[in-house]
Design an enzyme around this catalytic site. Structure first.
Site, mmCIF file in Angstrom:
data_model
loop_
_atom_site.group_PDB
_atom_site.id
_atom_site.type_symbol
_atom_site.label_atom_id
_atom_site.label_comp_id
_atom_site.label_asym_id
_atom_site.label_seq_id
_atom_site.Cartn_x
_atom_site.Cartn_y
_atom_site.Cartn_z
ATOM 1 N N LYS A 53 0.841 -1.208 0.000
ATOM 2 C CA LYS A 53 0.000 0.000 0.000
ATOM 3 C C LYS A 53 0.875 1.258 0.000
ATOM 4 O O LYS A 53 0.619 2.207 -0.750
ATOM 5 C CB LYS A 53 -0.944 -0.015 1.214
ATOM 6 C CG LYS A 53 -2.069 -1.054 1.077
ATOM 7 C CD LYS A 53 -2.860 -1.300 2.357
ATOM 8 C CE LYS A 53 -3.865 -2.432 2.134
ATOM 9 N NZ LYS A 53 -4.638 -2.816 3.311
ATOM 10 N N GLN A 97 -4.714 -1.521 9.510
ATOM 11 C CA GLN A 97 -4.656 -2.857 8.915
ATOM 12 C C GLN A 97 -5.251 -3.881 9.888
ATOM 13 O O GLN A 97 -4.901 -3.918 11.067
ATOM 14 C CB GLN A 97 -3.193 -3.205 8.583
ATOM 15 C CG GLN A 97 -3.015 -4.490 7.801
ATOM 16 C CD GLN A 97 -3.615 -4.447 6.397
ATOM 17 O OE1 GLN A 97 -3.665 -3.416 5.757
ATOM 18 N NE2 GLN A 97 -4.080 -5.588 5.928
ATOM 19 N N ASP A 120 -11.206 2.904 3.961
ATOM 20 C CA ASP A 120 -11.581 1.489 3.875
ATOM 21 C C ASP A 120 -13.103 1.336 3.814
ATOM 22 O O ASP A 120 -13.608 0.282 3.429
ATOM 23 C CB ASP A 120 -11.090 0.737 5.125
ATOM 24 C CG ASP A 120 -9.843 -0.098 4.863
ATOM 25 O OD1 ASP A 120 -9.669 -0.558 3.718
ATOM 26 O OD2 ASP A 120 -9.068 -0.306 5.815
HETATM 27 N N1 GUN Z 1 -7.141 -6.886 6.134
HETATM 28 C C1 GUN Z 1 -7.513 -7.648 5.095
HETATM 29 N N2 GUN Z 1 -8.087 -6.896 4.134
HETATM 30 C C2 GUN Z 1 -8.077 -5.628 4.592
HETATM 31 C C3 GUN Z 1 -8.537 -4.389 4.059
HETATM 32 O O1 GUN Z 1 -9.084 -4.290 2.947
HETATM 33 N N3 GUN Z 1 -8.341 -3.306 4.853
HETATM 34 C C4 GUN Z 1 -7.760 -3.391 6.070
HETATM 35 N N4 GUN Z 1 -7.640 -2.280 6.774
HETATM 36 N N5 GUN Z 1 -7.335 -4.504 6.593
HETATM 37 C C5 GUN Z 1 -7.486 -5.623 5.852
#
Ligand code: GUN
Length: 284
Positions: A53, A97, A120
């Site tokens: 990311k 995350q 998100d």
């Molecule tokens: N963990 C697995 N997929 C995601 C996601 O799309 N966003 C976040 N913040 N954590 C994750």
């Protein structure tokens, strides 16, 4: 039949080129899109996702910052950081995350993020807005999956769609997006009886289960569009999805590979959401 590949790297690059250009235009007006990523603990998969990311932000010309904490950190420290980022004008998106360590109340952490920076789309307000068909931020993975249909010219309206998995991150928002796009949606999960029977009716089949190769060729209707959200590591270290790709590609009309399908699209749509947030902030 051999299915056409829905390539997330190719579509992701196309969309990211557009995002990069829009970021440059915004920078001329004095705003550089900024994403803050919070990582707690040492989960190897989360570390890879966060690195990807942050790298994607750099490539698109976005500002990004990573705030990493050991697993045993006091949640108050993380709440304080979120509060600081909420009022930081350089930051337009905040991503925590998941999963968080067990001593964290994940819902409380997500709710601490300012709704206008919740890129998100996991906060209750954003989930509710999505349900009402007025989304502010669409969760990145299902958003990325929907972009495949748009790009490949795959009609969703009137189709039978089956989503396997009912998570807040993928299954539920995916079902909502498909429904708003005009599909008749069935959501299957661990308690579903006759999973195969449901899957065989699907014109669009989305697998978001987290079990390697669980969707086999005999569960797929000939000509179906198959979206594989799973990322599983096999004992030999290789990655595979929730779909038995080699066999299912002989039955489906379109299929996403793992890796290189939904994964790159998740990161692409995170950039898209961060950019939109920055554009909104610049207009405000
Ligand atoms: N963990 C697995 N997929 C995601 C996601 O799309 N966003 C976040 N913040 N954590 C994750």
């Amino acid at each position: 039949m051999t299915a056409k590949l829905l390539d997330g790297n190719v579509l992701g690059q196309k969309l990211r080129a557009n995002f990069k250009q829009r970021a440059e235009e915004l920078a001329l007006l004095g705003t550089r899109p900024g994403l803050a990523v919070i990582l707690v603990g040492e989960d190897p998969a989360s570390q890879v996702y966060v690195r990807n990311k942050v790298n994607a932000c750099a490539q698109a010309g976005f500002h990004s910052e990573k705030h990493a904490y050991p697993a045993e950190v006091d949640p108050a420290t993380v709440f304080a950081k979120i509060a600081e980022l909420n009022s930081d004008p350089k930051i337009h998106g905040i991503l925590v995350q998941l999963p968080l360590p067990k001593h964290f109340d994940s819902d409380a952490v997500l709710d601490a993020i300012a709704p206008e920076k919740d890129v998100d789309g996991f906060r209750a307000e954003n989930v509710g807005a999505l349900m009402q068909g007025q989304p502010c931020f669409i969760p990145c993975t299902p958003y990325g999956a929907m972009k495949f249909f748009e790009d490949a010219g795959i009609a969703v309206k009137g189709k039978e769609a089956v989503v396997v998995g009912r998570s807040n991150i993928v299954g539920k928002p995916m079902a909502m997006l498909l429904m708003h796009a005009g599909a008749t949606v069935t959501v299957c999960h661990s308690q579903t009886r006759d999973l195969k029977g449901h899957c065989l009716r699907a014109d669009i089949l989305v697998a978001a289960i987290g079990k390697p190769k669980m969707i086999t060729a005999d569960m797929v209707k000939p000509g179906a569009v198959v979206i594989d959200v799973g990322i599983n590591r096999l004992p030999d270290g290789k990655l595979c999805g929730d779909v038995d790709f080699e066999a299912v590609k002989e039955v489906a009309s379109y299929i996403t590979p793992v890796p290189g399908g939904v994964g790159p699209m998740t990161i692409t749509m995170l950039l898209g959401n961060t950019l939109e947030s920055a554009e909104r902030a610049a207009r405000a």
